[in-house]
Design a protein around this motif. Structure first.
Motif, PDB file in Angstrom:
ATOM      1  N   PHE A   1     -35.229 -47.158  88.751  1.00 56.93           N
ATOM      2  CA  PHE A   1     -34.011 -47.242  87.955  1.00 56.93           C
ATOM      3  C   PHE A   1     -33.268 -45.920  88.030  1.00 56.93           C
ATOM      4  O   PHE A   1     -33.799 -44.916  88.491  1.00 56.93           O
ATOM      5  CB  PHE A   1     -34.305 -47.631  86.504  1.00 56.93           C
ATOM      6  N   LYS A   2     -32.018 -45.952  87.593  1.00 57.10           N
ATOM      7  CA  LYS A   2     -31.199 -44.741  87.571  1.00 57.10           C
ATOM      8  C   LYS A   2     -30.897 -44.333  86.141  1.00 57.10           C
ATOM      9  O   LYS A   2     -30.663 -45.185  85.280  1.00 57.10           O
ATOM     10  CB  LYS A   2     -29.882 -44.974  88.309  1.00 57.10           C
ATOM     11  N   ASP A   3     -30.877 -43.013  85.924  1.00 59.27           N
ATOM     12  CA  ASP A   3     -30.425 -42.527  84.620  1.00 59.27           C
ATOM     13  C   ASP A   3     -28.907 -42.570  84.584  1.00 59.27           C
ATOM     14  O   ASP A   3     -28.260 -43.030  85.522  1.00 59.27           O
ATOM     15  CB  ASP A   3     -31.011 -41.147  84.296  1.00 59.27           C
ATOM     16  N   LEU A   4     -28.305 -42.099  83.511  1.00 59.21           N
ATOM     17  CA  LEU A   4     -26.857 -42.213  83.365  1.00 59.21           C
ATOM     18  C   LEU A   4     -26.085 -41.438  84.408  1.00 59.21           C
ATOM     19  O   LEU A   4     -24.895 -41.702  84.623  1.00 59.21           O
ATOM     20  CB  LEU A   4     -26.401 -41.806  81.964  1.00 59.21           C
ATOM     21  N   TYR A   5     -26.714 -40.511  85.101  1.00 58.93           N
ATOM     22  CA  TYR A   5     -26.027 -39.722  86.120  1.00 58.93           C
ATOM     23  C   TYR A   5     -26.324 -40.183  87.539  1.00 58.93           C
ATOM     24  O   TYR A   5     -25.709 -39.713  88.486  1.00 58.93           O
ATOM     25  CB  TYR A   5     -26.388 -38.248  85.978  1.00 58.93           C
ATOM     26  N   GLY A   6     -27.294 -41.073  87.691  1.00 58.00           N
ATOM     27  CA  GLY A   6     -27.652 -41.564  89.015  1.00 58.00           C
ATOM     28  C   GLY A   6     -28.962 -41.023  89.558  1.00 58.00           C
ATOM     29  O   GLY A   6     -29.366 -41.386  90.657  1.00 58.00           O
ATOM     30  N   ASN A   7     -29.635 -40.136  88.819  1.00 53.12           N
ATOM     31  CA  ASN A   7     -30.960 -39.682  89.245  1.00 53.12           C
ATOM     32  C   ASN A   7     -31.896 -40.882  89.280  1.00 53.12           C
ATOM     33  O   ASN A   7     -31.857 -41.744  88.401  1.00 53.12           O
ATOM     34  CB  ASN A   7     -31.521 -38.647  88.261  1.00 53.12           C
ATOM     35  N   ARG A   8     -32.758 -40.923  90.281  1.00 50.55           N
ATOM     36  CA  ARG A   8     -33.668 -42.045  90.463  1.00 50.55           C
ATOM     37  C   ARG A   8     -35.010 -41.768  89.806  1.00 50.55           C
ATOM     38  O   ARG A   8     -35.580 -40.699  89.968  1.00 50.55           O
ATOM     39  CB  ARG A   8     -33.838 -42.335  91.950  1.00 50.55           C
ATOM     40  N   TRP A   9     -35.487 -42.767  89.066  1.00 50.81           N
ATOM     41  CA  TRP A   9     -36.757 -42.733  88.351  1.00 50.81           C
ATOM     42  C   TRP A   9     -37.581 -43.957  88.739  1.00 50.81           C
ATOM     43  O   TRP A   9     -37.015 -44.998  89.051  1.00 50.81           O
ATOM     44  CB  TRP A   9     -36.533 -42.834  86.857  1.00 50.81           C
ATOM     45  N   ASP A  10     -38.894 -43.850  88.656  1.00 47.29           N
ATOM     46  CA  ASP A  10     -39.774 -45.014  88.715  1.00 47.29           C
ATOM     47  C   ASP A  10     -40.223 -45.351  87.306  1.00 47.29           C
ATOM     48  O   ASP A  10     -40.666 -44.461  86.564  1.00 47.29           O
ATOM     49  CB  ASP A  10     -41.055 -44.724  89.519  1.00 47.29           C
TER      50      ASP A  10
ATOM     51  N   VAL B   1     -29.880 -49.422  84.623  1.00 45.26           N
ATOM     52  CA  VAL B   1     -29.608 -50.021  85.918  1.00 45.26           C
ATOM     53  C   VAL B   1     -30.843 -49.874  86.804  1.00 45.26           C
ATOM     54  O   VAL B   1     -31.218 -48.757  87.170  1.00 45.26           O
ATOM     55  CB  VAL B   1     -28.383 -49.356  86.587  1.00 45.26           C
ATOM     56  N   PHE B   2     -31.465 -50.999  87.127  1.00 48.02           N
ATOM     57  CA  PHE B   2     -32.598 -51.011  88.050  1.00 48.02           C
ATOM     58  C   PHE B   2     -32.076 -51.321  89.442  1.00 48.02           C
ATOM     59  O   PHE B   2     -31.202 -52.173  89.612  1.00 48.02           O
ATOM     60  CB  PHE B   2     -33.643 -52.046  87.626  1.00 48.02           C
ATOM     61  N   GLU B   3     -32.604 -50.634  90.438  1.00 51.44           N
ATOM     62  CA  GLU B   3     -32.186 -50.842  91.825  1.00 51.44           C
ATOM     63  C   GLU B   3     -32.880 -52.022  92.471  1.00 51.44           C
ATOM     64  O   GLU B   3     -32.503 -52.425  93.564  1.00 51.44           O
ATOM     65  CB  GLU B   3     -32.501 -49.596  92.660  1.00 51.44           C
ATOM     66  N   GLU B   4     -33.900 -52.535  91.846  1.00 44.97           N
ATOM     67  CA  GLU B   4     -34.725 -53.566  92.458  1.00 44.97           C
ATOM     68  C   GLU B   4     -35.435 -54.361  91.376  1.00 44.97           C
ATOM     69  O   GLU B   4     -35.487 -53.935  90.225  1.00 44.97           O
ATOM     70  CB  GLU B   4     -35.772 -52.909  93.366  1.00 44.97           C
TER      71      GLU B   4
ATOM     72  N   PHE C   1     -28.356 -41.252  75.896  1.00 47.48           N
ATOM     73  CA  PHE C   1     -29.009 -42.067  76.906  1.00 47.48           C
ATOM     74  C   PHE C   1     -30.523 -41.984  76.791  1.00 47.48           C
ATOM     75  O   PHE C   1     -31.214 -43.003  76.724  1.00 47.48           O
ATOM     76  CB  PHE C   1     -28.572 -41.665  78.315  1.00 47.48           C
ATOM     77  N   TYR C   2     -31.057 -40.788  76.789  1.00 49.11           N
ATOM     78  CA  TYR C   2     -32.506 -40.639  76.801  1.00 49.11           C
ATOM     79  C   TYR C   2     -33.158 -41.148  75.517  1.00 49.11           C
ATOM     80  O   TYR C   2     -34.247 -41.720  75.554  1.00 49.11           O
ATOM     81  CB  TYR C   2     -32.902 -39.186  77.096  1.00 49.11           C
TER      82      TYR C   2
END
Length: 140
Positions: A114-123, A98-101, A20-21
């Protein structure tokens, strides 16, 4: 002077996290060293990063497993800076991020969560350059 060298992201599996990374976010794999039969030292970083990188640490206890994907209690925990927001946003979306917005403009820059493959939230964020900010902090 001290600097922040590594931050840890707890992961379920080393290889899926590396995939993923590296393949989706476009990070570089800096190190993947086997410590023993179960533990590896895996470090990734965005291209061009000079000081800070991410240690991908596989969860080994129930408590650690419970933190996968929610290491910051639902808050954005990591900030991926870019100087070409639109380019990186579109590349990441095409790679399956996957972007949340949709991207939004803030006084400090252009940002989308956005979320990483586990659901952690990133900007994903492109900061406003200092020359674009007035004395009161207003964007010109």
């Amino acid at each position: 002077m001290p600097y922040l060298g590594l931050v840890t992201v707890v992961v379920r599996d080393y290889d899926e996290a590396i995939a993923f990374y590296v393949n989706v976010l476009g990070f570089s794999l800096l190190e993947d060293t086997r410590i023993d039969d179960r533990k590896r030292w895996v470090v990734v970083a965005p291209p061009g990063a000079r000081e800070s990188a991410v240690l991908l640490a596989r969860a080994v206890t129930g408590g650690q497993e419970a933190r996968i994907g929610d290491q910051t209690g639902g808050r954005v925990g990591w900030f991926l800076n870019t100087e070409a927001f639109e380019r990186d946003y579109e590349r990441m979306r095409a790679a399956g991020v996957v972007f949340e917005e949709i991207p939004r403009q803030e006084p400090y820059g252009t940002v989308a969560v956005f979320k990483d493959l586990y659901g952690n939230r990133w900007d994903l964020i492109q900061l406003v350059r200092n020359s674009d900010v007035g004395e009161a902090g207003d964007v010109r």
